[in-house]
Design an enzyme around this catalytic site. Structure first.
Site, PDB file in Angstrom:
ATOM      1  N   HIS A  49       3.640   0.532  13.059  1.00  0.00           N
ATOM      2  CA  HIS A  49       3.852   0.490  11.612  1.00  0.00           C
ATOM      3  C   HIS A  49       2.553   0.755  10.854  1.00  0.00           C
ATOM      4  O   HIS A  49       2.536   1.483   9.861  1.00  0.00           O
ATOM      5  CB  HIS A  49       4.430  -0.880  11.237  1.00  0.00           C
ATOM      6  CG  HIS A  49       4.793  -1.019   9.805  1.00  0.00           C
ATOM      7  ND1 HIS A  49       4.048  -1.764   8.920  1.00  0.00           N
ATOM      8  CD2 HIS A  49       5.823  -0.505   9.094  1.00  0.00           C
ATOM      9  CE1 HIS A  49       4.610  -1.714   7.729  1.00  0.00           C
ATOM     10  NE2 HIS A  49       5.679  -0.965   7.807  1.00  0.00           N
ATOM     11  N   ILE A  68      -3.542  -4.099   7.593  1.00  0.00           N
ATOM     12  CA  ILE A  68      -4.122  -4.711   8.787  1.00  0.00           C
ATOM     13  C   ILE A  68      -3.244  -4.366   9.980  1.00  0.00           C
ATOM     14  O   ILE A  68      -2.027  -4.553   9.949  1.00  0.00           O
ATOM     15  CB  ILE A  68      -4.246  -6.238   8.628  1.00  0.00           C
ATOM     16  CG1 ILE A  68      -5.115  -6.570   7.411  1.00  0.00           C
ATOM     17  CG2 ILE A  68      -4.822  -6.868   9.898  1.00  0.00           C
ATOM     18  CD1 ILE A  68      -5.171  -8.041   7.060  1.00  0.00           C
ATOM     19  N   SER A  93       0.814  -1.220   0.000  1.00  0.00           N
ATOM     20  CA  SER A  93       0.000   0.000   0.000  1.00  0.00           C
ATOM     21  C   SER A  93       0.845   1.266   0.000  1.00  0.00           C
ATOM     22  O   SER A  93       0.447   2.280  -0.572  1.00  0.00           O
ATOM     23  CB  SER A  93      -0.951  -0.003   1.201  1.00  0.00           C
ATOM     24  OG  SER A  93      -1.940  -0.999   1.024  1.00  0.00           O
TER      25      SER A  93
END
Length: 156
Positions: A94, A88, A62
């Site tokens: 992070h 997720i 992403s």
């Protein structure tokens, strides 16, 4: 609480066969992002967009989506773009950096290049949430495609 009615391309009066879409998709969490892509493509085809007018650019994750969108936008070939990914939440911070910077980067491209970008990047806590948002009538890829179609009409 009731949900807002989802707009349809038929009601919007969009002539999809003339439209060209660039799709940037993350390969990370590919089992989820491929479902987002399938939902987006189904929605675009339903709006009359020709399959040959949907270009797909795959990136590692992403975080790379903003650069991919920038390159697609600068080509001048597309009426709108879609950015599809899935972040997720894990056990570290992070997640916050990736999700926030991805969204910011995509927004910057949209504003700088004056091109609609349907935001189909899931930012979820669990895999189950990602699965729920990438399947059936709740497919956020399809939702991103509808948003891009609406923006094309709004800006035309």
């Amino acid at each position: 609480m009731h949900r807002r009615e989802k707009p349809t391309s038929a009601r919007a009066g969009i002539r999809g066969e003339r439209l060209r879409f660039g799709v940037a998709i993350s390969e990370y969490n590919g089992d989820i992002t491929e479902k987002l892509l399938a939902g987006a493509q189904k929605e675009l085809l339903r709006a009359g967009v020709l399959r040959k007018n949907i270009a797909v650019l795959r990136v590692p994750g992403s975080f790379e989506l903003p650069l991919a969108c920038e390159r697609l936008a600068e080509s001048g070939r597309y009426d709108a773009l879609l950015a599809l990914g899935c972040v997720i939440k894990g056990e570290t911070d992070h997640y916050y950096f990736i999700a926030g910077e991805t969204a910011r980067g995509i927004m910057e491209v949209m504003l700088k290049r004056d091109i609609p970008i349907g935001f189909g990047v899931l930012t979820v806590d669990t895999l189950a949430q990602a699965q729920a948002r990438s399947s059936g009538g709740n497919n956020k890829g399809a939702e991103a495609a509808r948003a891009a179609l609406q923006m094309i009409e709004l800006l035309s």
